[in-house]
Design a protein around this motif. Structure first.
Motif, mmCIF file in Angstrom:
data_model
loop_
_atom_site.group_PDB
_atom_site.id
_atom_site.type_symbol
_atom_site.label_atom_id
_atom_site.label_comp_id
_atom_site.label_asym_id
_atom_site.label_seq_id
_atom_site.Cartn_x
_atom_site.Cartn_y
_atom_site.Cartn_z
ATOM 1 N N PRO A 281 -24.861 -46.018 25.510
ATOM 2 C CA PRO A 281 -25.807 -45.114 24.842
ATOM 3 C C PRO A 281 -25.612 -43.683 25.317
ATOM 4 C CG PRO A 281 -26.918 -46.457 26.494
ATOM 5 C CD PRO A 281 -25.539 -47.017 26.350
ATOM 6 N N PRO A 282 -25.778 -42.724 24.436
ATOM 7 C CA PRO A 282 -25.610 -41.326 24.845
ATOM 8 C C PRO A 282 -26.672 -40.945 25.873
ATOM 9 C CG PRO A 282 -26.607 -41.461 22.664
ATOM 10 C CD PRO A 282 -26.183 -42.858 23.028
ATOM 11 N N PRO A 283 -26.361 -40.032 26.794
ATOM 12 C CA PRO A 283 -27.345 -39.631 27.804
ATOM 13 C C PRO A 283 -28.536 -38.941 27.156
ATOM 14 C CG PRO A 283 -25.446 -38.164 27.828
ATOM 15 C CD PRO A 283 -25.096 -39.299 26.918
ATOM 16 N N ALA A 284 -29.685 -39.120 27.777
ATOM 17 C CA ALA A 284 -30.891 -38.470 27.270
ATOM 18 C C ALA A 284 -30.729 -36.958 27.361
ATOM 19 C CB ALA A 284 -32.103 -38.926 28.077
ATOM 20 N N PHE A 285 -31.183 -36.259 26.346
ATOM 21 C CA PHE A 285 -31.079 -34.805 26.354
ATOM 22 C C PHE A 285 -32.307 -34.204 25.700
ATOM 23 C CE2 PHE A 285 -30.051 -30.760 24.309
ATOM 24 C CZ PHE A 285 -29.573 -30.044 25.398
ATOM 25 N N ALA A 286 -32.871 -33.216 26.363
ATOM 26 C CA ALA A 286 -33.982 -32.457 25.800
ATOM 27 C C ALA A 286 -33.890 -31.044 26.346
ATOM 28 C CB ALA A 286 -35.316 -33.090 26.165
ATOM 29 N N TYR A 287 -34.298 -30.085 25.544
ATOM 30 C CA TYR A 287 -34.272 -28.694 25.977
ATOM 31 C C TYR A 287 -35.447 -27.964 25.344
ATOM 32 C CZ TYR A 287 -32.823 -23.898 26.831
ATOM 33 O OH TYR A 287 -32.796 -22.589 27.241
ATOM 34 N N ILE A 288 -36.190 -27.237 26.176
ATOM 35 C CA ILE A 288 -37.291 -26.430 25.672
ATOM 36 C C ILE A 288 -37.099 -24.989 26.139
ATOM 37 C CG2 ILE A 288 -38.934 -28.342 25.538
ATOM 38 C CD1 ILE A 288 -40.183 -27.282 28.152
ATOM 39 N N GLU A 289 -37.570 -24.063 25.346
ATOM 40 C CA GLU A 289 -37.492 -22.645 25.697
ATOM 41 C C GLU A 289 -38.791 -21.970 25.271
ATOM 42 O OE1 GLU A 289 -34.231 -19.000 25.511
ATOM 43 O OE2 GLU A 289 -34.011 -20.760 24.217
ATOM 44 N N PRO A 290 -39.851 -22.161 26.064
ATOM 45 C CA PRO A 290 -41.150 -21.589 25.695
ATOM 46 C C PRO A 290 -41.082 -20.062 25.610
ATOM 47 C CG PRO A 290 -41.357 -23.195 27.483
ATOM 48 C CD PRO A 290 -39.909 -22.920 27.318
ATOM 49 N N PRO A 291 -41.700 -19.474 24.603
ATOM 50 C CA PRO A 291 -41.648 -18.013 24.423
ATOM 51 C C PRO A 291 -42.720 -17.303 25.247
ATOM 52 C CG PRO A 291 -42.806 -18.998 22.582
ATOM 53 C CD PRO A 291 -42.360 -20.153 23.460
ATOM 54 N N PHE A 292 -42.805 -17.639 26.535
ATOM 55 C CA PHE A 292 -43.818 -17.050 27.414
ATOM 56 C C PHE A 292 -43.170 -16.717 28.752
ATOM 57 C CE2 PHE A 292 -45.794 -20.225 24.687
ATOM 58 C CZ PHE A 292 -46.807 -19.493 24.069
ATOM 59 N N GLU A 293 -43.646 -15.652 29.380
ATOM 60 C CA GLU A 293 -43.195 -15.283 30.716
ATOM 61 C C GLU A 293 -44.399 -14.818 31.525
ATOM 62 O OE1 GLU A 293 -41.761 -15.223 33.820
ATOM 63 O OE2 GLU A 293 -40.026 -15.372 32.466
ATOM 64 N N PHE A 294 -44.730 -15.589 32.552
ATOM 65 C CA PHE A 294 -45.908 -15.291 33.362
ATOM 66 C C PHE A 294 -45.565 -14.884 34.791
ATOM 67 C CE2 PHE A 294 -47.490 -18.639 30.325
ATOM 68 C CZ PHE A 294 -48.246 -17.781 29.540
ATOM 69 N N ASN A 295 -44.293 -14.837 35.127
ATOM 70 C CA ASN A 295 -43.904 -14.580 36.507
ATOM 71 C C ASN A 295 -43.585 -13.112 36.748
ATOM 72 O OD1 ASN A 295 -42.485 -17.617 35.913
ATOM 73 N ND2 ASN A 295 -43.848 -17.412 37.659
ATOM 74 N N SER A 296 -43.594 -12.725 38.007
ATOM 75 C CA SER A 296 -43.291 -11.343 38.386
ATOM 76 C C SER A 296 -41.818 -11.045 38.110
ATOM 77 C CB SER A 296 -43.577 -11.134 39.876
ATOM 78 O OG SER A 296 -42.656 -11.870 40.668
ATOM 79 N N GLN A 297 -41.464 -9.765 38.132
ATOM 80 C CA GLN A 297 -40.083 -9.365 37.859
ATOM 81 C C GLN A 297 -39.121 -9.921 38.902
ATOM 82 O OE1 GLN A 297 -40.018 -5.102 37.474
ATOM 83 N NE2 GLN A 297 -40.840 -5.133 35.389
ATOM 84 N N ASN A 298 -39.577 -10.051 40.143
ATOM 85 C CA ASN A 298 -38.713 -10.594 41.194
ATOM 86 C C ASN A 298 -38.314 -12.031 40.910
ATOM 87 O OD1 ASN A 298 -38.650 -8.261 42.732
ATOM 88 N ND2 ASN A 298 -40.423 -8.856 43.968
ATOM 89 N N VAL A 299 -39.178 -12.747 40.188
ATOM 90 C CA VAL A 299 -38.923 -14.150 39.881
ATOM 91 C C VAL A 299 -38.275 -14.290 38.507
ATOM 92 C CG1 VAL A 299 -39.991 -16.404 39.480
ATOM 93 C CG2 VAL A 299 -40.795 -14.948 41.348
ATOM 94 N N SER A 300 -38.789 -13.560 37.524
ATOM 95 C CA SER A 300 -38.344 -13.739 36.137
ATOM 96 C C SER A 300 -36.918 -13.264 35.891
ATOM 97 C CB SER A 300 -39.292 -13.021 35.181
ATOM 98 O OG SER A 300 -39.325 -11.633 35.439
#
Length: 263
Positions: A42-61
């Motif tokens: 069976p093919p490996p499980a695959f999922a990908y999400i890209e939420p359109p939100f950014e809540f972190n500081s510039q040092n992290v983001s």
């Protein structure tokens, strides 16, 4: 065993040939067909999400969310004394989207991850786009002077009444850093009802031994940056049924963190 010899072309030289062994016999077998070589896997499980939100500081983001998210999750797991997140139930109050993105996109093992946040849009997006039975999301309409000034004042059992109970641990990342002492007490009591007896709490806070108890450092923007005297915060935590057992210094990618046992 004698080697067989046969002439090579017409040069008069002789070449030695190997004995007629089973290895040589393999060369004479018919070549396998494409259909006979096909294997079922069976093919490996695959999922990908890209939420359109950014809540972190510039040092992290400035880094990929999966990188910093997995770093934080692994730090939490290690500091709580877990061998891994596999099979563990973690409640994340003030979840944002970063840890969910790391779990889904990196296929990180976990028993249950429940994310709770005051941001209705991000929770709605996660509910609609994350198709993973190990992850659950809940919107919490709770007052905060910075993020939700018109919010409600929920009861201490608001989350446990929704079935958010029996967790091995709860965490709050960059949440207490935006709360006054009364709101911090409220959050600690809410989480106490969600974590199983013997469970743990992990949360970050800005600590300052030079202040008496608590300071809201941005006068023009309430709760943008709050700091606590460490001993005052340890006592506040104890009022709400927790005991601080370790405090970790902060770094560029991770605020100072407290690890607590549920009493």
């Amino acid at each position: 065993m004698e080697l067989l010899e046969k002439p090579c072309g017409g040069s008069g030289h002789f070449a030695e040939t190997l004995p007629d062994t089973s290895a040589n016999q393999c060369r004479n077998r018919p070549m396998a067909s494409y259909q006979s070589l096909l294997s079922a896997d069976p093919p490996p499980a695959f999922a990908y999400i890209e939420p359109p939100f950014e809540f972190n500081s510039q040092n992290v983001s400035k880094y990929p969310p999966e990188v910093t998210g997995s770093l934080v999750l692994n730090s939490i797991s290690r500091r709580l004394g877990w061998h891994s997140l596999a099979g563990m139930r973690l409640l994340d109050l003030g979840c944002g989207v970063r840890l969910a993105r790391a779990i889904v996109n990196l296929q990180m093992p976990i028993g249950l991850y429940a994310g709770v946040d005051v941001n209705a849009a991000s929770i709605a997006w996660l509910k609609e786009n994350v198709q993973d039975a190990r992850l659950r999301f809940e919107h919490l309409d709770m007052h905060n002077a910075l993020y939700n000034p018109a919010g409600a004042h929920p009861a201490d059992d608001e989350l446990s009444r929704r079935g958010l109970t029996g967790f091995d641990a709860a965490c709050m990342l960059s949440v207490v850093t935006h709360q006054d002492p009364d709101d911090t007490r409220k959050l600690l009591r809410m989480l106490h009802a969600c974590v199983r007896p013997g469970g743990q709490l992990y949360f970050t806070a800005f600590l300052d031994e030079a202040i008496e108890a608590y300071v809201d450092k941005e006068a023009g923007q309430p709760r943008a940056w709050t700091s606590y005297n460490p001993d005052f915060l340890i006592g506040l935590v104890a009022e709400c049924g927790w005991a601080v057992k370790a405090i970790y210094a902060g770094s560029v990618l991770h605020q100072p963190a407290l690890v607590c046992d549920r009493l």
